[in-house]
Design a protein around this motif. Structure first.
Motif, PDB file in Angstrom:
ATOM      1  N   VAL A  24     -14.813 -33.741  -9.452  1.00 51.77           N
ATOM      2  CA  VAL A  24     -14.087 -33.813 -10.726  1.00 51.77           C
ATOM      3  C   VAL A  24     -12.909 -32.854 -10.732  1.00 51.77           C
ATOM      4  O   VAL A  24     -11.827 -33.191 -11.220  1.00 51.77           O
ATOM      5  N   GLU A  25     -13.083 -31.679 -10.183  1.00 51.28           N
ATOM      6  CA  GLU A  25     -12.002 -30.689 -10.162  1.00 51.28           C
ATOM      7  C   GLU A  25     -10.792 -31.217  -9.407  1.00 51.28           C
ATOM      8  O   GLU A  25      -9.641 -31.056  -9.854  1.00 51.28           O
TER       9      GLU A  25
ATOM     10  N   ALA B 226     -10.005 -34.380  -8.945  1.00 48.51           N
ATOM     11  CA  ALA B 226      -9.431 -35.481  -9.724  1.00 48.51           C
ATOM     12  C   ALA B 226      -8.591 -34.950 -10.880  1.00 48.51           C
ATOM     13  O   ALA B 226      -7.486 -35.441 -11.128  1.00 48.51           O
ATOM     14  N   GLU B 227      -9.104 -33.949 -11.579  1.00 47.95           N
ATOM     15  CA  GLU B 227      -8.357 -33.372 -12.698  1.00 47.95           C
ATOM     16  C   GLU B 227      -7.047 -32.766 -12.228  1.00 47.95           C
ATOM     17  O   GLU B 227      -6.013 -32.932 -12.884  1.00 47.95           O
ATOM     18  N   ALA B 228      -7.067 -32.079 -11.102  1.00 44.65           N
ATOM     19  CA  ALA B 228      -5.856 -31.469 -10.558  1.00 44.65           C
ATOM     20  C   ALA B 228      -4.844 -32.536 -10.154  1.00 44.65           C
ATOM     21  O   ALA B 228      -3.634 -32.380 -10.378  1.00 44.65           O
TER      22      ALA B 228
ATOM     23  N   ILE C  13      -4.537 -35.627 -11.390  1.00 46.28           N
ATOM     24  CA  ILE C  13      -4.004 -36.276 -12.590  1.00 46.28           C
ATOM     25  C   ILE C  13      -3.014 -35.356 -13.311  1.00 46.28           C
ATOM     26  O   ILE C  13      -1.989 -35.806 -13.828  1.00 46.28           O
ATOM     27  N   GLU C  14      -3.300 -34.065 -13.314  1.00 44.38           N
ATOM     28  CA  GLU C  14      -2.461 -33.102 -14.021  1.00 44.38           C
ATOM     29  C   GLU C  14      -1.120 -32.880 -13.314  1.00 44.38           C
ATOM     30  O   GLU C  14      -0.133 -32.475 -13.937  1.00 44.38           O
TER      31      GLU C  14
ATOM     32  N   VAL D  62     -17.232 -38.441 -10.267  1.00 38.95           N
ATOM     33  CA  VAL D  62     -15.875 -38.577 -10.795  1.00 38.95           C
ATOM     34  C   VAL D  62     -15.764 -39.870 -11.592  1.00 38.95           C
ATOM     35  O   VAL D  62     -15.119 -39.905 -12.651  1.00 38.95           O
TER      36      VAL D  62
ATOM     37  N   LYS E  14     -16.953 -39.315 -15.043  1.00 40.57           N
ATOM     38  CA  LYS E  14     -16.011 -38.505 -15.823  1.00 40.57           C
ATOM     39  C   LYS E  14     -14.966 -39.379 -16.499  1.00 40.57           C
ATOM     40  O   LYS E  14     -14.562 -39.132 -17.638  1.00 40.57           O
ATOM     41  N   TYR E  15     -14.529 -40.445 -15.803  1.00 42.00           N
ATOM     42  CA  TYR E  15     -13.471 -41.301 -16.318  1.00 42.00           C
ATOM     43  C   TYR E  15     -13.979 -42.671 -16.767  1.00 42.00           C
ATOM     44  O   TYR E  15     -13.223 -43.638 -16.841  1.00 42.00           O
TER      45      TYR E  15
ATOM     46  N   LYS F 191       0.668 -39.446 -18.830  1.00 44.01           N
ATOM     47  CA  LYS F 191       0.779 -38.349 -19.780  1.00 44.01           C
ATOM     48  C   LYS F 191       1.577 -38.761 -21.012  1.00 44.01           C
ATOM     49  O   LYS F 191       1.380 -38.203 -22.100  1.00 44.01           O
TER      50      LYS F 191
ATOM     51  N   GLN G  47      -5.327 -44.146 -20.119  1.00 44.01           N
ATOM     52  CA  GLN G  47      -5.903 -44.559 -18.844  1.00 44.01           C
ATOM     53  C   GLN G  47      -5.975 -46.080 -18.849  1.00 44.01           C
ATOM     54  O   GLN G  47      -6.776 -46.674 -19.560  1.00 44.01           O
TER      55      GLN G  47
END
Length: 247
Positions: A29-30, A32-34, A36-37, A78, A81-82, A94, A99
């Protein structure tokens, strides 16, 4: 001539293979979040494995949508999470905190060209240039209010105003989609005409409310960050009472 053609095809194939082989694999997850960000728009292919329906087509399309960031994910943690429950291609934006999911189990037929178009339609950014492809994504977004910059590409203030409004757009995430309309294109005459504008009148800034099918123009004057911000706030506060047109 045949030798040159063969070398060209070989070069294109090598470039495509290099991009595919370099696709990030999101293992948690970490990560994936990075991912996407890190960009305004990203694509993630959630696949059970390399033999999944649509996997090969996804890789082919990934090589054709540069510089759009694309990654692969096979980790179910992951997926959860989504809210992904089956093989899915997702676009994360963004500009409207959206999504967009393409669930492959629902697709009767899948071709790489169709996937590429799916990416292009849904590639909405903080300031998106209007064209027949992006128009589909703009009008399908849940954000129905558009802040439009009408400007002729190549004009002396094009780059400055595009950058200025693009920097302002994040303040209105989920409230406005910021859209650039090139007044120098004949295909955009209808959009200009809807606001009572011609190419010679530009640059101008307008607001379009898709829910009410109403539009307003920023009164004549400098297109500054503060004036555009006040214009947006007036709309959100409900103080823009009448449509405004140039004379």
């Amino acid at each position: 001539m045949l030798c040159i053609l063969f070398l060209s095809l070989l070069t294109a194939s090598v470039i495509a293979d290099e991009k595919v082989s370099s696709l990030p694999r999101l293992s948690d997850v970490e990560a994936a979040e990075a991912f996407i960000e890190a960009a305004e728009v990203v694509v993630i292919g959630f696949f059970q494995g390399e033999d999944s329906f649509g996997y090969k087509e996804f890789l082919t399309s990934a090589s054709e949508v540069s510089p759009l960031p694309v990654a692969l994910c096979m980790e179910k943690e992951v997926w959860a999470k989504y809210s992904v429950t089956s093989d899915t291609i997702s676009i994360f934006r963004k500009a409207d905190l959206h999504q967009e999911n393409l669930e492959l189990s629902r697709a009767k037929k899948l071709e790489s060209d169709g996937l590429t178009r799916f990416f292009q339609i849904n590639e909405l950014r903080y300031i998106t240039e209007y064209n027949p492809v992006t128009a589909v994504g703009l009008f399908n977004s849940e954000v129905k209010t558009h802040l439009l910059l009408f400007i002729n590409r190549g004009s002396t203030d094009f780059a400055v105003l595009k950058e200025r409004l693009g920097a302002l757009a994040p303040e209105y995430t989920g409230q406005f989609l910021f859209v650039l309309v090139n007044g120098g294109l004949k295909s955009n005459d209808r959009s200009l005409g809807y606001f009572g504008l011609k190419s010679r009148d530009l640059p101008k800034v307008g607001i379009y409310d898709g829910n009410l099918d109403r539009k307003w123009l920023l009164p004549p004057g400098e297109i500054s960050t503060e004036r555009v911000r006040e214009f947006c706030q007036s709309f959100l506060n409900g103080t823009l009472q009448t449509d405004v047109f140039v004379e």
